[in-house]
Motif scaffolding. Structure first.
Motif, PDB file in Angstrom:
ATOM      1  N   ALA A 193       3.371  18.592   5.156  1.00  0.00           N
ATOM      2  CA  ALA A 193       4.474  17.635   5.068  1.00  0.00           C
ATOM      3  C   ALA A 193       5.303  17.860   3.806  1.00  0.00           C
ATOM      4  O   ALA A 193       6.532  17.752   3.832  1.00  0.00           O
ATOM      5  CB  ALA A 193       3.923  16.210   5.097  1.00  0.00           C
ATOM      6  N   VAL A 194       4.630  18.168   2.697  1.00  0.00           N
ATOM      7  CA  VAL A 194       5.342  18.435   1.433  1.00  0.00           C
ATOM      8  C   VAL A 194       6.254  19.650   1.591  1.00  0.00           C
ATOM      9  O   VAL A 194       7.422  19.642   1.172  1.00  0.00           O
ATOM     10  CB  VAL A 194       4.334  18.656   0.282  1.00  0.00           C
ATOM     11  CG1 VAL A 194       5.043  19.172  -0.963  1.00  0.00           C
ATOM     12  CG2 VAL A 194       3.597  17.361  -0.035  1.00  0.00           C
ATOM     13  N   LYS A 195       5.729  20.712   2.207  1.00  0.00           N
ATOM     14  CA  LYS A 195       6.530  21.921   2.416  1.00  0.00           C
ATOM     15  C   LYS A 195       7.685  21.674   3.378  1.00  0.00           C
ATOM     16  O   LYS A 195       8.780  22.223   3.218  1.00  0.00           O
ATOM     17  CB  LYS A 195       5.638  23.049   2.935  1.00  0.00           C
ATOM     18  CG  LYS A 195       4.614  23.540   1.918  1.00  0.00           C
ATOM     19  CD  LYS A 195       3.633  24.520   2.540  1.00  0.00           C
ATOM     20  CE  LYS A 195       4.307  25.801   2.970  1.00  0.00           C
ATOM     21  NZ  LYS A 195       3.332  26.769   3.523  1.00  0.00           N
ATOM     22  N   SER A 196       7.447  20.849   4.393  1.00  0.00           N
ATOM     23  CA  SER A 196       8.490  20.593   5.390  1.00  0.00           C
ATOM     24  C   SER A 196       9.660  19.820   4.804  1.00  0.00           C
ATOM     25  O   SER A 196      10.768  19.875   5.355  1.00  0.00           O
ATOM     26  CB  SER A 196       7.894  19.831   6.574  1.00  0.00           C
ATOM     27  OG  SER A 196       7.506  18.531   6.187  1.00  0.00           O
ATOM     28  N   LYS A 197       9.431  19.089   3.714  1.00  0.00           N
ATOM     29  CA  LYS A 197      10.535  18.376   3.073  1.00  0.00           C
ATOM     30  C   LYS A 197      11.578  19.349   2.538  1.00  0.00           C
ATOM     31  O   LYS A 197      12.757  19.009   2.430  1.00  0.00           O
ATOM     32  CB  LYS A 197      10.012  17.509   1.920  1.00  0.00           C
ATOM     33  CG  LYS A 197       9.052  16.403   2.336  1.00  0.00           C
ATOM     34  CD  LYS A 197       9.754  15.279   3.047  1.00  0.00           C
ATOM     35  CE  LYS A 197       8.792  14.155   3.397  1.00  0.00           C
ATOM     36  NZ  LYS A 197       9.449  13.056   4.129  1.00  0.00           N
ATOM     37  N   ILE A 255       0.822  -1.214   0.000  1.00  0.00           N
ATOM     38  CA  ILE A 255       0.000   0.000   0.000  1.00  0.00           C
ATOM     39  C   ILE A 255       0.857   1.265   0.000  1.00  0.00           C
ATOM     40  O   ILE A 255       0.692   2.155  -0.849  1.00  0.00           O
ATOM     41  CB  ILE A 255      -0.949   0.002   1.213  1.00  0.00           C
ATOM     42  CG1 ILE A 255      -1.975  -1.136   1.095  1.00  0.00           C
ATOM     43  CG2 ILE A 255      -1.671   1.347   1.310  1.00  0.00           C
ATOM     44  CD1 ILE A 255      -2.917  -1.015  -0.067  1.00  0.00           C
ATOM     45  N   LEU A 256       1.786   1.356   0.924  1.00  0.00           N
ATOM     46  CA  LEU A 256       2.571   2.580   1.065  1.00  0.00           C
ATOM     47  C   LEU A 256       3.573   2.769  -0.062  1.00  0.00           C
ATOM     48  O   LEU A 256       4.129   3.854  -0.229  1.00  0.00           O
ATOM     49  CB  LEU A 256       3.301   2.587   2.414  1.00  0.00           C
ATOM     50  CG  LEU A 256       2.389   2.612   3.647  1.00  0.00           C
ATOM     51  CD1 LEU A 256       3.215   2.626   4.921  1.00  0.00           C
ATOM     52  CD2 LEU A 256       1.450   3.821   3.608  1.00  0.00           C
ATOM     53  N   ARG A 257       3.792   1.744  -0.852  1.00  0.00           N
ATOM     54  CA  ARG A 257       4.679   1.869  -2.011  1.00  0.00           C
ATOM     55  C   ARG A 257       3.925   2.287  -3.268  1.00  0.00           C
ATOM     56  O   ARG A 257       4.544   2.571  -4.295  1.00  0.00           O
ATOM     57  CB  ARG A 257       5.396   0.544  -2.260  1.00  0.00           C
ATOM     58  CG  ARG A 257       6.393   0.189  -1.174  1.00  0.00           C
ATOM     59  CD  ARG A 257       7.186  -1.041  -1.547  1.00  0.00           C
ATOM     60  NE  ARG A 257       8.177  -1.375  -0.507  1.00  0.00           N
ATOM     61  CZ  ARG A 257       9.077  -2.351  -0.621  1.00  0.00           C
ATOM     62  NH1 ARG A 257       9.105  -3.094  -1.720  1.00  0.00           N
ATOM     63  NH2 ARG A 257       9.914  -2.594   0.359  1.00  0.00           N
ATOM     64  N   ARG A 303       1.654   7.533   8.459  1.00  0.00           N
ATOM     65  CA  ARG A 303       2.469   6.780   7.501  1.00  0.00           C
ATOM     66  C   ARG A 303       2.047   7.068   6.061  1.00  0.00           C
ATOM     67  O   ARG A 303       2.895   7.177   5.167  1.00  0.00           O
ATOM     68  CB  ARG A 303       2.370   5.284   7.799  1.00  0.00           C
ATOM     69  CG  ARG A 303       3.196   4.851   8.999  1.00  0.00           C
ATOM     70  CD  ARG A 303       3.158   3.352   9.168  1.00  0.00           C
ATOM     71  NE  ARG A 303       1.881   2.882   9.706  1.00  0.00           N
ATOM     72  CZ  ARG A 303       1.528   1.614   9.781  1.00  0.00           C
ATOM     73  NH1 ARG A 303       2.343   0.662   9.322  1.00  0.00           N
ATOM     74  NH2 ARG A 303       0.373   1.260  10.303  1.00  0.00           N
ATOM     75  N   CYS A 304       0.738   7.212   5.848  1.00  0.00           N
ATOM     76  CA  CYS A 304       0.258   7.534   4.494  1.00  0.00           C
ATOM     77  C   CYS A 304       0.707   8.937   4.080  1.00  0.00           C
ATOM     78  O   CYS A 304       1.133   9.152   2.936  1.00  0.00           O
ATOM     79  CB  CYS A 304      -1.261   7.429   4.443  1.00  0.00           C
ATOM     80  SG  CYS A 304      -1.887   5.741   4.487  1.00  0.00           S
ATOM     81  N   ILE A 305       0.596   9.886   4.992  1.00  0.00           N
ATOM     82  CA  ILE A 305       0.997  11.265   4.681  1.00  0.00           C
ATOM     83  C   ILE A 305       2.476  11.330   4.353  1.00  0.00           C
ATOM     84  O   ILE A 305       2.888  11.983   3.384  1.00  0.00           O
ATOM     85  CB  ILE A 305       0.648  12.194   5.865  1.00  0.00           C
ATOM     86  CG1 ILE A 305      -0.862  12.365   5.973  1.00  0.00           C
ATOM     87  CG2 ILE A 305       1.340  13.546   5.712  1.00  0.00           C
ATOM     88  CD1 ILE A 305      -1.311  13.132   7.196  1.00  0.00           C
ATOM     89  N   ASP A 306       3.288  10.638   5.128  1.00  0.00           N
ATOM     90  CA  ASP A 306       4.725  10.649   4.872  1.00  0.00           C
ATOM     91  C   ASP A 306       5.058   9.988   3.538  1.00  0.00           C
ATOM     92  O   ASP A 306       5.935  10.453   2.798  1.00  0.00           O
ATOM     93  CB  ASP A 306       5.451   9.921   6.004  1.00  0.00           C
ATOM     94  CG  ASP A 306       6.960  10.036   5.885  1.00  0.00           C
ATOM     95  OD1 ASP A 306       7.477  11.164   5.999  1.00  0.00           O
ATOM     96  OD2 ASP A 306       7.613   9.002   5.651  1.00  0.00           O
ATOM     97  N   SER A 307       4.333   8.928   3.207  1.00  0.00           N
ATOM     98  CA  SER A 307       4.550   8.251   1.928  1.00  0.00           C
ATOM     99  C   SER A 307       4.192   9.162   0.757  1.00  0.00           C
ATOM    100  O   SER A 307       4.941   9.251  -0.229  1.00  0.00           O
ATOM    101  CB  SER A 307       3.715   6.969   1.870  1.00  0.00           C
ATOM    102  OG  SER A 307       3.766   6.387   0.584  1.00  0.00           O
TER     103      SER A 307
END
Length: 615
Positions: free
Chosen positions: A231-235, A133-135, A162-166
């Motif tokens: 999360a996208v911005k924090s990357k 799933i997460l892949r 975990r989904c958000i980070d993926s």
């Protein structure tokens, strides 16, 4: 979509209506489990062999001489329990992105851990989530969407995180390495044409755009979308322009088009939350990565749904940094009660003032770093010219509003510095429109309004229009005629003195033109002072006699007929009131009547007439 099959036995679950489920077996069922409105008639042994919680509940029910167990607040409902029950029986169960979260939460509720049985349901589901799933890009988004209805279980099990980070990690992948499917309905760049041996071949390989992920993420609910974008911005690896494009796409996807739908009681709270969230997620570069058009549209919606002052001020500050990109249509922000005007002029005025403050700060910074003068600053910041042009267009549009006060119009016009208006054609159009729509203006108000305009900065077409405009005060018309004549004379003189440079004369800067105009003005004065004008050549009707028509027309041949009549009238008036008339029509620039020398006779007659001004 990824899936996982568990068990090998055939599915023998049957339904009796909507509320009863049972297993076909030679053995009679010995326990009834109630989940929601559905009763499951099952066997104790298979359930107790996999679930620690069911062991406790069955034991408790036996002590109470009952064969019914009521599962209160079971996560996932009857469908999730049925998956767990089938796994206990060893029947075939298919897990996918749509049911895996519910099954995981139900297994956690039933305590189907490795302590009870090796290779239990929790372990198998975790393997499926982490390895499949997460892949998967789309499966991760689908799973994240299903977590909303399973809170707080899905949050506590860290499925949401975990989904958000993926998802956030995949958005940061180099587009060249994106091999999974994604949704992209926007127009891609045309493929390149390759020429080989004189033949053209169209390249079929399409590159992955940098914002490939934007549309898929837009399907998320606002709370989940905010967490993903954070999360996208924090990357720290995503360009601000792509963040801005993602927010714009989300706003278009979820904000209704009609005003009624925006402010309706049913959706007003959701729309307000959506706008405030988008403003909160704007890139930290103060909106430089977002288009000014999008920011202004967002501001209009923010005003309609009633967002808080901080969000509105944040938008206004961001808009002020990109005001040079705005269009007149975007700036037409509808006014709200208790304002009486059609558009919110005060808000636009505030944005312009903030824009000027930003430019001033930028100028001071440049002066501190490079010790550069104001001229270099202006030349290096051509965006102010665009600001002046768009505000002049905005003034022309709002001038049609009968409720717009003269003070508001003048204040907004004066908020643009002089050097930001190299040409005053746009300002002239706005002034003319205001005069046309506000016929009740007094003489003093018309004079104050027209004082905003510098006739020296009008183009030839605008000057010709102004010279024949009955709405303008006569003082302004005189100034227009005079400077148009000076400009024409300067051009002729330049051609006579240096005909080879005639092509370059049209590219003079404003400073060079004013110098040439001033020199030519002095030349005209000297020529006119040397000219002896006879009384007999000026009859009472103000028209030139045919006797010297050739000489009299030599200085007026470049003016339109109405302008000539005004000049003829001024010649006659100048004859009777030479000195007084000159002072009255001077204004901000010298008028044609000051160039007319009064002879002894005209000077004597001037005392016999009552003084009056031209304005």
């Amino acid at each position: 979509m990824k899936f996982m099959k568990l068990g090998s036995k055939p599915d023998t679950f049957q339904a009796d209506g909507k509320c009863i489920r049972y297993v076909i077996s030679d053995l009679a069922t010995d326990v009834t489990i109630i989940v929601g409105e559905v009763k499951f008639h099952l066997h104790k042994f298979p359930l107790m062999s996999k679930s620690n919680r069911l062991q406790k509940l069955v034991l408790k029910a036996s002590e109470e001489n009952s064969d019914e167990i009521d599962m209160v607040d079971f996560p996932g409902g009857p469908k999730a329990f049925e998956i767990c029950a089938k796994f206990c029986y060893g029947m075939t169960v298919t897990l996918n992105a749509y049911n895996v979260v519910a099954a995981r939460c139900a297994a956690e509720y039933l305590e189907m851990t490795e302590d009870v049985d090796r290779g239990n349901l929790i372990f198998k589901i975790e393997v499926f989530i982490n390895s499949s799933i997460l892949r998967s890009w789309k499966d991760s988004i689908i799973v994240l969407q299903t977590t909303k209805s399973l809170l707080p279980w899905s949050e506590n099990l860290k499925i949401v995180g975990r989904c958000i980070d993926s998802i956030a990690s995949k958005t940061s992948v180099d587009p060249a390495n994106v091999t999974w499917s994604y949704t992209y309905n926007r127009k891609l760049l045309a493929p390149e044409i390759i020429v080989k041996g004189g033949m053209k071949y169209q390249e079929k390989i399409e590159s992955v755009p940098n914002d490939w992920w934007v549309e898929d993420v837009c399907e998320l609910e606002i709370f989940l979308y905010k967490r993903v974008m954070t999360a996208v911005k924090s990357k720290g690896r995503m360009d601000g322009a792509i963040i801005g494009e993602a927010l714009k796409t989300y706003a278009v996807r979820w904000l209704p088009d009609s005003v009624d739908a925006l402010i309706s009681d049913v959706h007003s709270w959701r729309n307000k939350l959506l706008v405030e969230t988008i403003v909160c997620l704007l890139p930290s570069d103060k909106g430089v990565s977002c288009s000014c058009s999008f920011l202004l549209k967002l501001l209009k919606v923010a005003i309609l749904v009633g967002v808080d002052d901080s969000a509105r001020e944040d938008l206004m500050n961001r808009i002020s940094l990109k005001l040079h990109e705005a269009s007149v249509k975007d700036l037409l922000i509808p006014a709200r009660s208790p304002q009486t005007t059609i558009y919110d002029v005060g808000m636009v005025h505030s944005i312009v003032n903030q824009c000027m403050i930003n430019k001033k700060c930028s100028q001071d910074l440049d002066l501190g770093k490079n010790d550069v003068g104001c001229t270099d600053f202006v030349l290096g910041h051509g965006s102010l010219f665009s600001v002046g042009k768009v505000i002049d267009g905005y003034l022309e549009e709002i001038a049609r509003d009968p409720n717009l006060s003269l003070a508001s119009f003048i204040d907004l016009a004066r908020s643009i510095p002089e050097f930001a208006r190299p040409v005053h054609d746009g300002l002239y159009k706005a002034i003319d429109m205001y005069l046309k729509e506000h016929l009740s203006l007094t003489k003093a108000e018309r004079k104050e309004l027209c004082s905003l305009m510098d006739v020296k900065k009008l183009t030839m077409d605008a000057s010709m229009h102004a010279a024949q405009n009955d709405r303008l005060p006569l003082r302004v018309v005189v100034q227009v005629l005079f400077f148009e004549q000076v400009r024409a004379s300067a051009g002729v003189q330049s051609l006579k003195n240096n005909p080879r440079d005639a092509s370059r004369s049209t590219t003079n800067t404003e400073e060079e033109w004013e110098k040439t105009a001033a020199e030519d003005c002095n030349s005209i004065k000297k020529q006119m002072n040397q000219t002896k004008i006879k009384e007999s050549e000026f009859p009472k009707n103000g028209k030139f006699l045919k006797k010297d028509s050739r000489n009299s027309k030599s200085g007026m041949q470049l003016l339109p007929s109405r302008s000539r009549r005004i000049f003829d009238k001024l010649w006659v008036v100048g004859k009777g009131h030479g000195e007084n008339k000159s002072s009255e029509t001077s204004g901000s620039s010298q008028s044609p009547t000051s160039m007319v020398p009064g002879d002894t006779k005209s000077a004597a007659s001037s005392a016999k007439h009552r003084r009056h001004s031209i304005s």
